[in-house]
Design an enzyme around this catalytic site. Sequence first.
Site, PDB file in Angstrom:
ATOM      1  N   PRO A  11       0.797  -1.231   0.000  1.00  0.00           N
ATOM      2  CA  PRO A  11       0.000   0.000   0.000  1.00  0.00           C
ATOM      3  C   PRO A  11       0.830   1.283   0.000  1.00  0.00           C
ATOM      4  O   PRO A  11       1.858   1.364   0.660  1.00  0.00           O
ATOM      5  CB  PRO A  11      -0.813  -0.113   1.296  1.00  0.00           C
ATOM      6  CG  PRO A  11      -0.050  -1.055   2.151  1.00  0.00           C
ATOM      7  CD  PRO A  11       0.581  -2.028   1.200  1.00  0.00           C
ATOM      8  N   ASN A  12       0.322   2.221  -0.759  1.00  0.00           N
ATOM      9  CA  ASN A  12       0.846   3.592  -0.867  1.00  0.00           C
ATOM     10  C   ASN A  12       2.131   3.699  -1.693  1.00  0.00           C
ATOM     11  O   ASN A  12       2.609   4.802  -1.945  1.00  0.00           O
ATOM     12  CB  ASN A  12       1.049   4.229   0.528  1.00  0.00           C
ATOM     13  CG  ASN A  12      -0.236   4.241   1.336  1.00  0.00           C
ATOM     14  OD1 ASN A  12      -1.239   4.781   0.884  1.00  0.00           O
ATOM     15  ND2 ASN A  12      -0.229   3.624   2.507  1.00  0.00           N
ATOM     16  N   ARG A  19       5.114  11.006  -2.402  1.00  0.00           N
ATOM     17  CA  ARG A  19       4.804  10.630  -1.030  1.00  0.00           C
ATOM     18  C   ARG A  19       6.031  10.832  -0.121  1.00  0.00           C
ATOM     19  O   ARG A  19       7.056  10.191  -0.331  1.00  0.00           O
ATOM     20  CB  ARG A  19       4.425   9.148  -1.036  1.00  0.00           C
ATOM     21  CG  ARG A  19       4.270   8.531   0.313  1.00  0.00           C
ATOM     22  CD  ARG A  19       4.208   7.020   0.228  1.00  0.00           C
ATOM     23  NE  ARG A  19       4.004   6.503   1.567  1.00  0.00           N
ATOM     24  CZ  ARG A  19       4.330   5.289   1.959  1.00  0.00           C
ATOM     25  NH1 ARG A  19       4.867   4.439   1.110  1.00  0.00           N
ATOM     26  NH2 ARG A  19       4.125   4.916   3.188  1.00  0.00           N
ATOM     27  N   TYR A  24      11.245   8.883   1.355  1.00  0.00           N
ATOM     28  CA  TYR A  24      11.280   7.883   0.284  1.00  0.00           C
ATOM     29  C   TYR A  24      11.954   8.362  -1.005  1.00  0.00           C
ATOM     30  O   TYR A  24      12.108   7.571  -1.934  1.00  0.00           O
ATOM     31  CB  TYR A  24       9.854   7.409  -0.028  1.00  0.00           C
ATOM     32  CG  TYR A  24       9.179   6.778   1.173  1.00  0.00           C
ATOM     33  CD1 TYR A  24       9.695   5.605   1.724  1.00  0.00           C
ATOM     34  CD2 TYR A  24       8.065   7.351   1.769  1.00  0.00           C
ATOM     35  CE1 TYR A  24       9.105   5.031   2.836  1.00  0.00           C
ATOM     36  CE2 TYR A  24       7.463   6.770   2.876  1.00  0.00           C
ATOM     37  CZ  TYR A  24       7.983   5.620   3.410  1.00  0.00           C
ATOM     38  OH  TYR A  24       7.403   5.046   4.512  1.00  0.00           O
ATOM     39  N   ASN A  76       7.972  -5.821  -0.880  1.00  0.00           N
ATOM     40  CA  ASN A  76       7.892  -4.610  -0.065  1.00  0.00           C
ATOM     41  C   ASN A  76       6.428  -4.491   0.335  1.00  0.00           C
ATOM     42  O   ASN A  76       5.611  -3.952  -0.417  1.00  0.00           O
ATOM     43  CB  ASN A  76       8.364  -3.370  -0.830  1.00  0.00           C
ATOM     44  CG  ASN A  76       8.385  -2.143   0.083  1.00  0.00           C
ATOM     45  OD1 ASN A  76       7.861  -2.183   1.201  1.00  0.00           O
ATOM     46  ND2 ASN A  76       8.978  -1.058  -0.390  1.00  0.00           N
ATOM     47  N   ALA A  79       3.282  -0.833   4.851  1.00  0.00           N
ATOM     48  CA  ALA A  79       2.791  -0.834   6.239  1.00  0.00           C
ATOM     49  C   ALA A  79       2.312  -2.213   6.699  1.00  0.00           C
ATOM     50  O   ALA A  79       2.354  -2.514   7.903  1.00  0.00           O
ATOM     51  CB  ALA A  79       1.674   0.187   6.394  1.00  0.00           C
ATOM     52  N   HIS A  82       4.318  -4.459   9.137  1.00  0.00           N
ATOM     53  CA  HIS A  82       4.320  -4.289  10.589  1.00  0.00           C
ATOM     54  C   HIS A  82       3.031  -4.770  11.251  1.00  0.00           C
ATOM     55  O   HIS A  82       2.893  -4.672  12.467  1.00  0.00           O
ATOM     56  CB  HIS A  82       4.543  -2.810  10.924  1.00  0.00           C
ATOM     57  CG  HIS A  82       5.621  -2.172  10.097  1.00  0.00           C
ATOM     58  ND1 HIS A  82       6.922  -2.594  10.122  1.00  0.00           N
ATOM     59  CD2 HIS A  82       5.579  -1.153   9.186  1.00  0.00           C
ATOM     60  CE1 HIS A  82       7.648  -1.863   9.284  1.00  0.00           C
ATOM     61  NE2 HIS A  82       6.848  -0.988   8.702  1.00  0.00           N
ATOM     62  N   ASP A  89       2.021 -15.831   7.645  1.00  0.00           N
ATOM     63  CA  ASP A  89       1.546 -17.205   7.416  1.00  0.00           C
ATOM     64  C   ASP A  89       1.716 -17.609   5.955  1.00  0.00           C
ATOM     65  O   ASP A  89       2.079 -18.754   5.655  1.00  0.00           O
ATOM     66  CB  ASP A  89       0.076 -17.341   7.828  1.00  0.00           C
ATOM     67  CG  ASP A  89      -0.109 -17.364   9.335  1.00  0.00           C
ATOM     68  OD1 ASP A  89       0.894 -17.484  10.063  1.00  0.00           O
ATOM     69  OD2 ASP A  89      -1.277 -17.261   9.787  1.00  0.00           O
ATOM     70  N   GLU A 100      12.588  -9.701   1.781  1.00  0.00           N
ATOM     71  CA  GLU A 100      11.928  -8.486   2.276  1.00  0.00           C
ATOM     72  C   GLU A 100      12.706  -7.262   1.801  1.00  0.00           C
ATOM     73  O   GLU A 100      13.932  -7.221   1.922  1.00  0.00           O
ATOM     74  CB  GLU A 100      11.896  -8.527   3.808  1.00  0.00           C
ATOM     75  CG  GLU A 100      11.293  -7.296   4.447  1.00  0.00           C
ATOM     76  CD  GLU A 100      11.400  -7.319   5.977  1.00  0.00           C
ATOM     77  OE1 GLU A 100      12.258  -8.048   6.518  1.00  0.00           O
ATOM     78  OE2 GLU A 100      10.623  -6.597   6.623  1.00  0.00           O
ATOM     79  N   HIS A 102      12.760  -2.852   1.715  1.00  0.00           N
ATOM     80  CA  HIS A 102      12.246  -1.533   2.094  1.00  0.00           C
ATOM     81  C   HIS A 102      13.167  -0.449   1.556  1.00  0.00           C
ATOM     82  O   HIS A 102      14.395  -0.603   1.589  1.00  0.00           O
ATOM     83  CB  HIS A 102      12.158  -1.380   3.616  1.00  0.00           C
ATOM     84  CG  HIS A 102      11.264  -2.389   4.253  1.00  0.00           C
ATOM     85  ND1 HIS A 102       9.890  -2.333   4.149  1.00  0.00           N
ATOM     86  CD2 HIS A 102      11.550  -3.492   4.975  1.00  0.00           C
ATOM     87  CE1 HIS A 102       9.368  -3.371   4.806  1.00  0.00           C
ATOM     88  NE2 HIS A 102      10.360  -4.092   5.306  1.00  0.00           N
ATOM     89  N   SER A 104      13.252   2.706   2.924  1.00  0.00           N
ATOM     90  CA  SER A 104      13.784   3.305   4.150  1.00  0.00           C
ATOM     91  C   SER A 104      14.280   2.190   5.074  1.00  0.00           C
ATOM     92  O   SER A 104      14.125   1.006   4.763  1.00  0.00           O
ATOM     93  CB  SER A 104      12.691   4.127   4.834  1.00  0.00           C
ATOM     94  OG  SER A 104      11.664   3.271   5.305  1.00  0.00           O
ATOM     95  N   ARG A 109      13.171   4.376  12.415  1.00  0.00           N
ATOM     96  CA  ARG A 109      11.969   5.205  12.396  1.00  0.00           C
ATOM     97  C   ARG A 109      11.100   4.922  13.639  1.00  0.00           C
ATOM     98  O   ARG A 109      11.605   4.459  14.642  1.00  0.00           O
ATOM     99  CB  ARG A 109      11.225   4.979  11.068  1.00  0.00           C
ATOM    100  CG  ARG A 109      12.116   5.334   9.864  1.00  0.00           C
ATOM    101  CD  ARG A 109      11.416   5.093   8.556  1.00  0.00           C
ATOM    102  NE  ARG A 109      10.189   5.905   8.451  1.00  0.00           N
ATOM    103  CZ  ARG A 109       9.246   5.707   7.534  1.00  0.00           C
ATOM    104  NH1 ARG A 109       9.407   4.741   6.624  1.00  0.00           N
ATOM    105  NH2 ARG A 109       8.166   6.461   7.505  1.00  0.00           N
ATOM    106  N   ARG A 113       7.303   0.609  13.673  1.00  0.00           N
ATOM    107  CA  ARG A 113       7.882   0.013  12.456  1.00  0.00           C
ATOM    108  C   ARG A 113       9.007  -0.972  12.771  1.00  0.00           C
ATOM    109  O   ARG A 113       9.590  -1.565  11.874  1.00  0.00           O
ATOM    110  CB  ARG A 113       8.433   1.111  11.529  1.00  0.00           C
ATOM    111  CG  ARG A 113       7.361   2.044  10.999  1.00  0.00           C
ATOM    112  CD  ARG A 113       7.945   3.048  10.014  1.00  0.00           C
ATOM    113  NE  ARG A 113       7.074   4.210   9.926  1.00  0.00           N
ATOM    114  CZ  ARG A 113       6.002   4.308   9.132  1.00  0.00           C
ATOM    115  NH1 ARG A 113       5.684   3.324   8.328  1.00  0.00           N
ATOM    116  NH2 ARG A 113       5.254   5.398   9.138  1.00  0.00           N
TER     117      ARG A 113
HETATM  118  C1  DQA Z   1       8.396   0.963   3.580  1.00  0.00           C
HETATM  119  C2  DQA Z   1       8.555   1.143   5.090  1.00  0.00           C
HETATM  120  C3  DQA Z   1       7.234   0.943   5.812  1.00  0.00           C
HETATM  121  O1  DQA Z   1       7.404   1.150   7.208  1.00  0.00           O
HETATM  122  C4  DQA Z   1       6.201   1.929   5.307  1.00  0.00           C
HETATM  123  O2  DQA Z   1       4.937   1.668   5.903  1.00  0.00           O
HETATM  124  C5  DQA Z   1       6.093   1.987   3.833  1.00  0.00           C
HETATM  125  C6  DQA Z   1       7.300   1.857   3.028  1.00  0.00           C
HETATM  126  C7  DQA Z   1       9.689   1.276   2.823  1.00  0.00           C
HETATM  127  O3  DQA Z   1       9.823   0.834   1.682  1.00  0.00           O
HETATM  128  O4  DQA Z   1      10.557   1.994   3.346  1.00  0.00           O
HETATM  129  O5  DQA Z   1       5.026   2.224   3.288  1.00  0.00           O
HETATM  130  O6  DQA Z   1       8.066  -0.401   3.338  1.00  0.00           O
END
Ligand code: DQA
Length: 144
Positions: A11-12, A19, A24, A76, A79, A82, A89, A100, A102, A104, A109, A113
Amino acid sequence: MSTTVFILNGPNLNLLGQREPDIYGRTTLAEIEAQCRDKTQALGLTADFRQTNHEGTLVDWLHEADAAGARAVLLNAAAYTHTSIALLDAIKAIGVPVIEVHLSDPHTREEFRHISYVGMAAAHTVQGLGPQSYIQALEHAAQL
Ligand code: DQA
């Protein structure tokens, strides 16, 4: 072994570029996708790059990556990293290694997180390098 790497974004992340650029950066998701396509091609791999704002869709795509015999999944989960026991699962349920990713470094942070359900089951984590996190994760996938 399949050459396909699923690159799944939560998401996002569709709003990257506009953003919270102080966190980011200004690179858009389309630009990250282009960088991933160049890198996978150089590594002799194929990218299946996707983004969704929906948790269950990420679960479905993890199952799909497994059924397709993908070489690896870059995830990725944003959110949902977390919060999502469903993703934990799903990663445990499939045979495909999940890396995994990310942009950031969540550990530097807010405290909420610092927990990563994805990280509890992921084979590897790359974070805090901006778009380069995806590139390093692809290099790791190539070595699997
Ligand atoms: C993120 C880090 C997450 O904590 C955050 O909710 C994101 C982006 C990252 O790529 O740094 O949406 O996954």
